[in-house]
Design an enzyme around this catalytic site. Structure first.
Site, PDB file in Angstrom:
ATOM      1  N   HIS A  51      -5.022   5.087  18.809  1.00  0.00           N
ATOM      2  CA  HIS A  51      -3.989   5.381  18.689  1.00  0.00           C
ATOM      3  C   HIS A  51      -3.702   6.352  19.877  1.00  0.00           C
ATOM      4  CE1 HIS A  51      -4.626   6.363  14.206  1.00  0.00           C
ATOM      5  NE2 HIS A  51      -3.451   5.718  14.140  1.00  0.00           N
ATOM      6  N   SER A 111      -6.880   2.474  10.736  1.00  0.00           N
ATOM      7  CA  SER A 111      -7.976   3.770  10.308  1.00  0.00           C
ATOM      8  C   SER A 111      -8.522   3.194   8.679  1.00  0.00           C
ATOM      9  CB  SER A 111      -6.995   5.030   9.849  1.00  0.00           C
ATOM     10  OG  SER A 111      -6.286   5.418  11.384  1.00  0.00           O
ATOM     11  N   ARG A 139       0.703  -3.061  16.575  1.00  0.00           N
ATOM     12  CA  ARG A 139      -0.171  -3.915  16.786  1.00  0.00           C
ATOM     13  C   ARG A 139       0.313  -6.018  16.255  1.00  0.00           C
ATOM     14  NH1 ARG A 139      -3.431  -0.111  12.490  1.00  0.00           N
ATOM     15  NH2 ARG A 139      -1.453  -0.032  12.016  1.00  0.00           N
ATOM     16  N   LYS A 198      -1.179   9.631   0.288  1.00  0.00           N
ATOM     17  CA  LYS A 198      -1.960   8.558   0.189  1.00  0.00           C
ATOM     18  C   LYS A 198      -3.594   8.435   0.459  1.00  0.00           C
ATOM     19  CE  LYS A 198       0.550   5.784   4.131  1.00  0.00           C
ATOM     20  NZ  LYS A 198       0.081   5.065   5.568  1.00  0.00           N
TER      21      LYS A 198
HETATM   22  P1  ADP Z   1       1.299   5.604   9.137  1.00  0.00           P
HETATM   23  O1  ADP Z   1       0.774   6.235   8.419  1.00  0.00           O
HETATM   24  O2  ADP Z   1       2.094   6.033   9.804  1.00  0.00           O
HETATM   25  O3  ADP Z   1       1.314   3.964   9.793  1.00  0.00           O
HETATM   26  P2  ADP Z   1      -1.039   5.561  10.800  1.00  0.00           P
HETATM   27  O4  ADP Z   1      -2.427   6.663  11.575  1.00  0.00           O
HETATM   28  O5  ADP Z   1      -1.931   3.927  10.827  1.00  0.00           O
HETATM   29  O6  ADP Z   1      -0.097   6.060  10.017  1.00  0.00           O
HETATM   30  O7  ADP Z   1      -0.475   4.586  12.674  1.00  0.00           O
HETATM   31  C1  ADP Z   1       0.217   5.725  12.948  1.00  0.00           C
HETATM   32  C2  ADP Z   1       1.437   4.738  14.272  1.00  0.00           C
HETATM   33  O8  ADP Z   1       0.265   4.376  14.668  1.00  0.00           O
HETATM   34  C3  ADP Z   1       1.837   3.317  13.524  1.00  0.00           C
HETATM   35  O9  ADP Z   1       3.182   3.212  14.797  1.00  0.00           O
HETATM   36  C4  ADP Z   1       0.495   2.586  13.728  1.00  0.00           C
HETATM   37  O10 ADP Z   1       1.598   1.328  14.270  1.00  0.00           O
HETATM   38  C5  ADP Z   1       0.174   2.779  14.891  1.00  0.00           C
HETATM   39  N1  ADP Z   1      -1.468   2.326  15.250  1.00  0.00           N
HETATM   40  C6  ADP Z   1      -2.657   2.633  14.239  1.00  0.00           C
HETATM   41  N2  ADP Z   1      -3.523   2.041  14.705  1.00  0.00           N
HETATM   42  C7  ADP Z   1      -3.070   1.743  16.339  1.00  0.00           C
HETATM   43  C8  ADP Z   1      -3.894   0.711  16.969  1.00  0.00           C
HETATM   44  N3  ADP Z   1      -5.305   0.726  16.826  1.00  0.00           N
HETATM   45  N4  ADP Z   1      -3.230   0.841  17.983  1.00  0.00           N
HETATM   46  C9  ADP Z   1      -1.356   0.785  18.163  1.00  0.00           C
HETATM   47  N5  ADP Z   1      -1.035   1.601  17.411  1.00  0.00           N
HETATM   48  C10 ADP Z   1      -1.609   1.825  16.407  1.00  0.00           C
END
Ligand code: ADP
Length: 159
Positions: free
Chosen positions: A17, A128, A90, A41
């Site tokens: 992130h 995460s 990703r 969630k």
């Molecule tokens: P959500 O529940 O909205 O998917 P996340 O916190 O998992 O929330 O992800 C938020 C955004 O960040 C999403 O667009 C996800 O693809 C992106 N994201 C999560 N992990 C990574 C990573 N390692 N690299 C790039 N983008 C990421």
């Protein structure tokens, strides 16, 4: 002045992130990180904890700010006067869901585009969910999360 709104659950924020936020901060005048309540969630960390961890992590970036939100994403984007929704891509596995989400948001407001960025290769397989799984079993995830998040995980899992 172009503002990007980066929504997510951030449960918890990972270096993937952070990598995306850094890239966006160079491209946009302002980046607003929107932490979604996402009660359905059942997040490990409360909304307040997730916002606070992000604030500590992006503290040094002057054109980045963090907010929590519980309403419809597109409404929050409009309230914040943001120009684009930022999401991360990703592996290929992200594509289908992100494509659906972008299409729905375009349906709800055709004036707001979604922008996608990809992280550094070393974070391309990081999520995460995986961090929580490994940390809960005592595995070392310190290479993938900021030190503050490491501390928070240790507090929760006692490991
Ligand atoms: P959500 O529940 O909205 O998917 P996340 O916190 O998992 O929330 O992800 C938020 C955004 O960040 C999403 O667009 C996800 O693809 C992106 N994201 C999560 N992990 C990574 C990573 N390692 N690299 C790039 N983008 C990421």
């Amino acid at each position: 002045m172009a503002t990007a709104f980066y929504p997510g659950t951030f449960d918890p924020v990972t270096l993937g992130h952070v990598d995306l936020i850094r890239r966006a901060a160079k491209l946009f005048d302002e980046v607003i990180v929107g932490v979604a309540g996402n009660r359905d969630k059942s997040p490990l960390f409360t909304l307040e904890e997730r916002v606070s961890l992000l604030e500590q992590v992006v503290g040094g970036m002057e054109n980045v700010r963090v907010i929590g939100f519980n309403n419809l994403l597109i409404d929050c984007v409009r309230e914040q006067n943001a120009d684009t929704i930022l999401r991360g891509l990703r592996a290929v596995s992200d594509f289908e869901y992100e494509f659906q989400l972008a299409a729905m948001n375009r349906h709800l407001d055709p004036g707001i585009e979604t922008t996608f960025l990809t992280p550094a290769e070393s974070y391309a397989f990081l999520s995460s969910t995986l961090i929580k799984e490994v940390a809960s079993l005592g595995g070392d995830v310190s290479e993938f999360v900021p030190p503050k998040v490491m501390k928070a995980l240790k507090r929760v899992y006692g490991k």
